[in-house]
Design a protein around this motif. Structure first.
Motif, PDB file in Angstrom:
ATOM      1  N   ALA A   3       0.848  -1.183   0.000  1.00  8.26           N
ATOM      2  CA  ALA A   3       0.000   0.000   0.000  1.00  8.26           C
ATOM      3  C   ALA A   3       0.884   1.234   0.000  1.00  8.26           C
ATOM      4  O   ALA A   3       1.725   1.402   0.871  1.00  8.26           O
ATOM      5  CB  ALA A   3      -0.894  -0.016   1.230  1.00  8.26           C
ATOM      6  N   VAL A   4       0.728   2.058  -1.026  1.00  7.41           N
ATOM      7  CA  VAL A   4       1.526   3.275  -1.111  1.00  7.41           C
ATOM      8  C   VAL A   4       0.569   4.459  -1.079  1.00  7.41           C
ATOM      9  O   VAL A   4      -0.426   4.482  -1.799  1.00  7.41           O
ATOM     10  CB  VAL A   4       2.340   3.313  -2.421  1.00  7.41           C
ATOM     11  CG1 VAL A   4       3.256   4.518  -2.432  1.00  7.41           C
ATOM     12  CG2 VAL A   4       3.144   2.041  -2.579  1.00  7.41           C
ATOM     13  N   GLY A   5       0.849   5.421  -0.227  1.00 12.73           N
ATOM     14  CA  GLY A   5      -0.007   6.602  -0.131  1.00 12.73           C
ATOM     15  C   GLY A   5       0.617   7.806  -0.811  1.00 12.73           C
ATOM     16  O   GLY A   5       1.721   7.718  -1.355  1.00 12.73           O
ATOM     17  N   LEU A   6      -0.086   8.917  -0.746  1.00 15.53           N
ATOM     18  CA  LEU A   6       0.364  10.133  -1.419  1.00 15.53           C
ATOM     19  C   LEU A   6       1.693  10.634  -0.834  1.00 15.53           C
ATOM     20  O   LEU A   6       2.571  11.079  -1.574  1.00 15.53           O
ATOM     21  CB  LEU A   6      -0.719  11.216  -1.295  1.00 15.53           C
ATOM     22  CG  LEU A   6      -0.538  12.437  -2.190  1.00 15.53           C
ATOM     23  CD1 LEU A   6      -0.459  12.042  -3.653  1.00 15.53           C
ATOM     24  CD2 LEU A   6      -1.679  13.425  -1.982  1.00 15.53           C
ATOM     25  N   VAL A   9       4.567   8.758  -2.265  1.00 14.02           N
ATOM     26  CA  VAL A   9       4.784   9.151  -3.666  1.00 14.02           C
ATOM     27  C   VAL A   9       5.581  10.448  -3.734  1.00 14.02           C
ATOM     28  O   VAL A   9       6.529  10.576  -4.518  1.00 14.02           O
ATOM     29  CB  VAL A   9       3.439   9.264  -4.426  1.00 14.02           C
ATOM     30  CG1 VAL A   9       3.630   9.964  -5.767  1.00 14.02           C
ATOM     31  CG2 VAL A   9       2.831   7.888  -4.628  1.00 14.02           C
ATOM     32  N   ASP A 229       5.801  -2.089 -10.142  1.00 18.97           N
ATOM     33  CA  ASP A 229       4.627  -1.539  -9.482  1.00 18.97           C
ATOM     34  C   ASP A 229       4.356  -0.128 -10.011  1.00 18.97           C
ATOM     35  O   ASP A 229       5.229   0.731  -9.963  1.00 18.97           O
ATOM     36  CB  ASP A 229       4.876  -1.495  -7.973  1.00 18.97           C
ATOM     37  CG  ASP A 229       3.663  -0.979  -7.216  1.00 18.97           C
ATOM     38  OD1 ASP A 229       2.902  -1.807  -6.709  1.00 18.97           O
ATOM     39  OD2 ASP A 229       3.476   0.253  -7.163  1.00 18.97           O
ATOM     40  N   PRO A 230       3.130   0.119 -10.539  1.00 17.14           N
ATOM     41  CA  PRO A 230       2.885   1.416 -11.188  1.00 17.14           C
ATOM     42  C   PRO A 230       3.055   2.623 -10.270  1.00 17.14           C
ATOM     43  O   PRO A 230       3.649   3.620 -10.685  1.00 17.14           O
ATOM     44  CB  PRO A 230       1.451   1.310 -11.707  1.00 17.14           C
ATOM     45  CG  PRO A 230       0.845   0.133 -11.020  1.00 17.14           C
ATOM     46  CD  PRO A 230       1.966  -0.778 -10.644  1.00 17.14           C
ATOM     47  N   ILE A 231       2.580   2.525  -9.025  1.00 17.24           N
ATOM     48  CA  ILE A 231       2.614   3.710  -8.160  1.00 17.24           C
ATOM     49  C   ILE A 231       4.017   3.985  -7.608  1.00 17.24           C
ATOM     50  O   ILE A 231       4.348   5.102  -7.227  1.00 17.24           O
ATOM     51  CB  ILE A 231       1.552   3.603  -7.032  1.00 17.24           C
ATOM     52  CG1 ILE A 231       0.156   3.428  -7.652  1.00 17.24           C
ATOM     53  CG2 ILE A 231       1.543   4.816  -6.131  1.00 17.24           C
ATOM     54  CD1 ILE A 231      -0.224   4.522  -8.649  1.00 17.24           C
ATOM     55  N   THR A 233       6.715   3.269  -9.585  1.00 15.92           N
ATOM     56  CA  THR A 233       7.508   3.573 -10.773  1.00 15.92           C
ATOM     57  C   THR A 233       7.227   4.970 -11.339  1.00 15.92           C
ATOM     58  O   THR A 233       8.157   5.666 -11.752  1.00 15.92           O
ATOM     59  CB  THR A 233       7.252   2.499 -11.851  1.00 15.92           C
ATOM     60  OG1 THR A 233       7.404   1.211 -11.260  1.00 15.92           O
ATOM     61  CG2 THR A 233       8.220   2.625 -13.000  1.00 15.92           C
ATOM     62  N   ALA A 234       5.943   5.379 -11.348  1.00 11.39           N
ATOM     63  CA  ALA A 234       5.592   6.671 -11.962  1.00 11.39           C
ATOM     64  C   ALA A 234       6.355   7.853 -11.351  1.00 11.39           C
ATOM     65  O   ALA A 234       6.974   8.627 -12.093  1.00 11.39           O
ATOM     66  CB  ALA A 234       4.085   6.893 -11.901  1.00 11.39           C
ATOM     67  N   PRO A 235       6.376   8.003  -9.989  1.00 10.32           N
ATOM     68  CA  PRO A 235       7.129   9.155  -9.460  1.00 10.32           C
ATOM     69  C   PRO A 235       8.629   9.039  -9.730  1.00 10.32           C
ATOM     70  O   PRO A 235       9.307  10.063  -9.910  1.00 10.32           O
ATOM     71  CB  PRO A 235       6.845   9.122  -7.952  1.00 10.32           C
ATOM     72  CG  PRO A 235       6.315   7.764  -7.660  1.00 10.32           C
ATOM     73  CD  PRO A 235       5.664   7.275  -8.917  1.00 10.32           C
ATOM     74  N   ILE A 238       9.302  10.349 -13.346  1.00  9.95           N
ATOM     75  CA  ILE A 238       9.213  11.816 -13.409  1.00  9.95           C
ATOM     76  C   ILE A 238      10.408  12.455 -12.702  1.00  9.95           C
ATOM     77  O   ILE A 238      11.063  13.353 -13.231  1.00  9.95           O
ATOM     78  CB  ILE A 238       7.893  12.299 -12.764  1.00  9.95           C
ATOM     79  CG1 ILE A 238       6.688  11.687 -13.493  1.00  9.95           C
ATOM     80  CG2 ILE A 238       7.809  13.822 -12.777  1.00  9.95           C
ATOM     81  CD1 ILE A 238       5.376  11.832 -12.734  1.00  9.95           C
TER      82      ILE A 238
END
Lengths: 285, 112
Positions: A3-6, A9, A229-231, A233-235, A238
């Motif tokens: 579980a990854v939160g804001l 990120v 994992d998408p969440i 990898t995305a940050p 960027i």
């Protein structure tokens, strides 16, 4: 499943800017910072940390190479030639890595890199030796080049020597990098600089150019295994893409002597960690 | 256009597209209230594009990753064409060797 939160990120985004910056400046992928951060600080399981990290290495490499290639700091011919060794090594490594003694390799590479550290720091004022004779391969492939050294307002011409040794090292680095999780840049840069006598900034830029290709091959494997994992990898994508642009600016403005000193210190830290890890002492790596 | 510019532009466009897709994906994730998205294994190119087009956060980010991974491979292929046009046989061979090993690694899934 994690579980990854804001908050996580945002923290990953900030750390990845730093990783992209250091990666771009020293010709490294940045995995050496990202993997320990994700596993130790964020508690991410190792396969997911490596999966996210290897994707970010492609971003660091491509983002910094876009600038270095435009500025003609990268020796693209040399990079393409050495990629043969690097990619062939990565494929060989996938087949033989289970048979290799990881602990012994950590100690061996740690000691070799520690030796490279001392040579790099001692030779830091001699980044452009004037008496380098190109070997036959370098002559045949037209590997010599030149780049604009902004801190001295001059154009530095250089030759490439002992190319076969550097190609062989690139192959061996490819074999062990999958196994050790340390690889590519940290081995390519000192080899190009100390063995083939390529100016340190060109070595860093060319290493960045090369590692995108091997990292892309590895990333596809992690992607198909379901370890990206998408969440996470995305940050990273960027952050490192932005940080890398910053790193290329700073490298341009830093005198080669300082780049070699800084790279030497980074190399010392990494090689000591590798040796400790080889002796089974728990360390961040 | 010379090779340096071609490579530089293609790398820049690849990374920017990927970063932008990642940003849109993260925004979609935040907008839907931070759902738990687990890592999935390859759902195929068309599946990923369809999922991304529907505004699914994971789909958008996987598309970003796919674009990113394709970027250096595209750069090698582009160089092969460039050297072929220049009739530079040595470098056509070098880039072809790299490209074929990459294709082997990508499609056989051996490279770790």
């Amino acid at each position: 499943m994690i579980a990854v939160g804001l908050t996580e990120v945002v923290v990953i985004l900030l750390v990845s800017v730093l990783a992209g910056f250091i990666g771009a400046m020293f010709g490294l992928g940045g995995g050496i910072l990202i993997i320990p951060f994700l596993t130790l600080v964020e508690g991410v399981p190792v396969p997911l940390a490596v999966g996210a990290s290897i994707v970010s290495v492609v971003a660091t490499s491509s983002s910094s190479a876009a600038t270095y290639v435009r500025d003609r700091l990268t020796n693209i011919r040399l990079g393409m030639f050495l990629e043969i060794g690097a990619v062939a090594g990565a494929i060989t490594g996938a087949f033989v890595s289970v048979f290799l003694p990881a602990a012994a390799l950590f100690i061996l590479f740690g000691m070799l890199l520690l030796y490279a550290t001392t040579v790099m720091i001692r030779s830091r004022r001699l980044d452009f030796p004037s008496t380098v004779f190109p070997d036959r391969t370098a002559t045949l492939l037209g590997l010599g080049g030149q780049y604009e050294e902004h801190t001295k307002n001059t154009v530095v011409k250089y030759e490439v020597t002992r190319t076969p040794i550097t190609l062989f090292v690139a192959y061996f680095a490819g074999i062990v990098s999958g196994l050790l999780g340390v690889g590519g840049g940290i081995i390519y840069v000192p080899t190009m600089n100390l063995v083939s006598k390529i100016p340190v900034k060109v070595a860093s830029a060319t290493s960045n150019f090369m590692i995108g290709v091997t990292a892309a091959a590895s990333a596809s494997v992690y992607l198909f295994r379901g370890d990206v994992d998408p969440i996470l990898t995305a940050p990273l994508i960027i952050g490192v893409a932005g940080g890398a642009i910053l790193g290329t600016r700073i490298l341009k403005l830093t005198p080669p002597t300082r780049v070699k000193l800084a790279f030497g210190l980074l190399l010392a830290a990494i090689s000591i960690l590798m040796i400790l890890k080889g002796f089974n002492i728990p360390v961040v790596l | 256009m010379d090779l340096n510019r071609l490579i530089s532009y293609s790398l820049r466009i690849g990374v920017l597209t990927s970063a932008l897709l990642s940003l849109v994906g993260l925004t979609a994730w935040v907008a839907t209230g931070y759902p738990n998205l687990s890592a999935v294994s390859g759902s195929g190119v068309t599946g990923t594009i369809a999922s991304a087009a529907s505004g699914n956060a994971a789909g958008l980010i996987y598309l970003a990753v796919a674009v990113l991974v394709a970027t250096p491979v595209f750069r090698v292929a582009l160089s092969t064409f460039y050297f072929a046009r220049d009739k530079d046989k040595r470098y056509v061979l070098i880039t072809l060797a790299v490209l074929s090993m990459l294709m082997f690694a990508l499609f056989s899934g051996v490279s770790g």
